[in-house]
Design an enzyme around this catalytic site. Sequence first.
Site, mmCIF file in Angstrom:
data_model
loop_
_atom_site.group_PDB
_atom_site.id
_atom_site.type_symbol
_atom_site.label_atom_id
_atom_site.label_comp_id
_atom_site.label_asym_id
_atom_site.label_seq_id
_atom_site.Cartn_x
_atom_site.Cartn_y
_atom_site.Cartn_z
ATOM 1 N N ARG A 242 -25.672 -20.800 -35.519
ATOM 2 C CA ARG A 242 -26.968 -20.956 -34.880
ATOM 3 C C ARG A 242 -27.994 -21.241 -35.978
ATOM 4 O O ARG A 242 -27.957 -20.619 -37.048
ATOM 5 C CB ARG A 242 -27.377 -19.682 -34.122
ATOM 6 C CG ARG A 242 -26.672 -19.484 -32.794
ATOM 7 C CD ARG A 242 -27.107 -20.531 -31.761
ATOM 8 N NE ARG A 242 -26.515 -20.339 -30.454
ATOM 9 C CZ ARG A 242 -25.394 -20.923 -30.011
ATOM 10 N NH1 ARG A 242 -24.730 -21.764 -30.782
ATOM 11 N NH2 ARG A 242 -24.953 -20.687 -28.787
ATOM 12 N N GLU A 271 -34.370 -26.586 -32.632
ATOM 13 C CA GLU A 271 -33.531 -27.655 -32.101
ATOM 14 C C GLU A 271 -34.238 -28.254 -30.903
ATOM 15 O O GLU A 271 -34.714 -27.498 -30.065
ATOM 16 C CB GLU A 271 -32.168 -27.106 -31.658
ATOM 17 C CG GLU A 271 -31.268 -26.824 -32.832
ATOM 18 C CD GLU A 271 -29.854 -26.421 -32.439
ATOM 19 O OE1 GLU A 271 -29.492 -26.603 -31.259
ATOM 20 O OE2 GLU A 271 -29.132 -25.928 -33.302
ATOM 21 N N HIS A 290 -26.074 -30.522 -33.079
ATOM 22 C CA HIS A 290 -25.373 -29.419 -32.405
ATOM 23 C C HIS A 290 -24.216 -29.951 -31.540
ATOM 24 O O HIS A 290 -24.230 -29.825 -30.317
ATOM 25 C CB HIS A 290 -26.358 -28.597 -31.560
ATOM 26 C CG HIS A 290 -25.851 -27.209 -31.270
ATOM 27 N ND1 HIS A 290 -26.696 -26.132 -31.090
ATOM 28 C CD2 HIS A 290 -24.598 -26.708 -31.108
ATOM 29 C CE1 HIS A 290 -25.972 -25.046 -30.835
ATOM 30 N NE2 HIS A 290 -24.689 -25.382 -30.846
HETATM 31 C C1 DGY Z 1 -21.854 -22.398 -27.988
HETATM 32 O O1 DGY Z 1 -21.092 -22.504 -27.024
HETATM 33 O O2 DGY Z 1 -22.440 -21.347 -28.222
HETATM 34 C C2 DGY Z 1 -22.011 -23.575 -28.881
HETATM 35 O O3 DGY Z 1 -23.000 -23.442 -29.805
HETATM 36 C C3 DGY Z 1 -22.223 -24.843 -28.069
HETATM 37 O O4 DGY Z 1 -21.006 -25.237 -27.641
#
Ligand code: DGY
Length: 329
Positions: A242, A271, A290
């Site tokens: 993240r 983001e 992402h």
């Molecule tokens: C999640 O699922 O948490 C990812 O970051 C996106 O697929």
Amino acid sequence: MDMKNDKPLVIIAHPLPEEWLEGIRTMCELVIGPEEATSFPKRLYERLDQADGLLTLLIDRIDEAFLARAPHLRVVSNMAVGVDNIDLQACTRRGIPVGNTPGVLTDATADLTMALLLAAARRLPEAAADAREGRWHKWEPAGWLGADLQGATLGIVGMGKIGGAVARRAAGFGVRILYADPGERLDLEAETHAARVNLDELLHNADFVTLHVPLEPATRHLIDRQALRQMKPSAVLVNASRGPVVDMQALHQALTEGWIASAALDVTDPEPLPPDHPLYGLPNCLILPHIGSATQGTRRLMAEMACQNLQAGLGGQRLPYCANPSVYG
Ligand code: DGY
């Protein structure tokens, strides 16, 4: 006046391919948000007071104020493994189970992590730009030199499912693996010879550092100025977890002042990262939008799991993939 029909009302905050929704289409009345919305669409707020279920993405913030508008909500199903966009405690207090999609995106995310790691190690973005933009004049004996993986030390921060899948892949490249995690992973230690160390030791010793922790208060800015200062000037930082796990301002300073060699990020803070962000201007920083789980098969499976969670929640059954199991007492 809107009349509620006898099927449960499910709000799908953002459009998904039709075929991904087969599992719930017939059993629910679906209200689907507009393509252009970048967070929970404001215009759907007026339907929240009738909603029985929600299918959300990681860009939708579900907090106490949001839940207060949805008194009949019986299930929130997040199409992601991470649930940092949802106030789990607020949902639990209201008796609302929250679904997520663990497991199915492990391999896709680990694959992308290796792609980021290799791209940064071998300076692919710079080399590709030079080739495309006319700076490839001859075979350069000392040009575009990168870092070897064989014999290097890889530090994995967060040895959960994804961190473990990265360790298995990386072992095949002949790296020595260190990991920092509150729990021991004896299975992986046997399989990959990974050694558990504390974060400081990992940062000091790793040639490559890759982050695989969930975003929680304790991991926000885990990689801050102090952490970056501890890394080797030749080190590569990879983040596929993240964005806020890394202090982006400190990272910019680290990359411009040579505290570390390069970074490869699948996630940023914020983001999307605005196009004028200074990190885009750095040749030693690779930024992706992402896409860790973005394969055809993985995203379809994530949608299927999200629909299974919705179905279970609407039917009063335990969610098969539940992020707040304490909701069941
Ligand atoms: C999640 O699922 O948490 C990812 O970051 C996106 O697929």
